[in-house]
Design an enzyme around this catalytic site. Sequence first.
Site: not given
Length: 300
Positions: A34, A117, A135, A190, A197, A200, A206
Amino acid sequence: MTLADSAIRWYEENARDLPWRQPDTSAWAVLVSEVMLQQTPVVRVEPAWRAWMNRWPTPADLAVDPPSEAIRMWGRLGYPRRAMRLHACAVAIVERHGGRVPDDLDQLLALPGVGTYTGRAVATFAYGQRHPVVDTNVRRVVCRAVEGKPDAGPNTTTADLVAMEALLPEEPAVAAKASIAFMELGAIVCVARAPRCVDCPFEQVCAFRQSGEAIPAGPSRKPQRYAGTDRQVRGLLLEVLRNATAPVPRQRLDTVWVDDVQRARALAGLVEDGLVEPLDSDADRFVLAGDHPPRFPTLL
DNA sequence: GACCCGTGGTC
DNA sequence: TGACCAAGGGT
């Protein structure tokens, strides 16, 4: 079907096979990944993470080495203060928590280099707790899918955490899966500039897609210059020090940048930040913080 | 909230 | 080719 369910279903089929997502990954290994992933792309993190974990499998392993070794092992991931903070983090974990990465969010947030985060990511992905993990990817996905706006603001806010919280399933393990799914969606579908899209799972629901609007041209965040900045000079100085096998004379550092004022400011900044030290015995030579024999046996 | 902090890849 | 971007944190 909820957004979370939809995202999880998509994730199960499309997730990248990243090493820190293996089920047996230690909390330390998750934490290291991370921190490395803060502002550095996955493709560059993966080999660095493997090398790091091979050398320092636990916080205690890292804590006994000097910060200079962490800075060297960091290589060219960028923002080397992260390496120093990760080292400080290992020391703190040994001192405060007996060498075990804490599972309590507040204790995680108290560690050096662990912010909103990263703390939530470790608590969620390493320990399976139920927290909103927000995030830049999650912010962008939620912003588009729920609010119908092309992009979110630059920083995570309390409102972002509340918005994501509302989307999380109740069961902690499922909530964790939803968070990683939202992140992955933002990372590979995205995306900021040219979202795919048609691939997605949110396409039909959306809000931004339904609006028919296009992503506005121009930067979604404040543009960040590099050429000619102190950051570039710091990078040049640190590169020399990273590769050095002996203390570096000031004259050598003077060769990396012509502007005396800016170069001096950059070096002072590195010292101020604790990345670089002047030698006690000789203020005209410099080393990475904590560098000492036996790396430099001539100092004996 | 604004600004600082590295590096390399993409278009 | 320079602008834009990449799983943020600290001050």
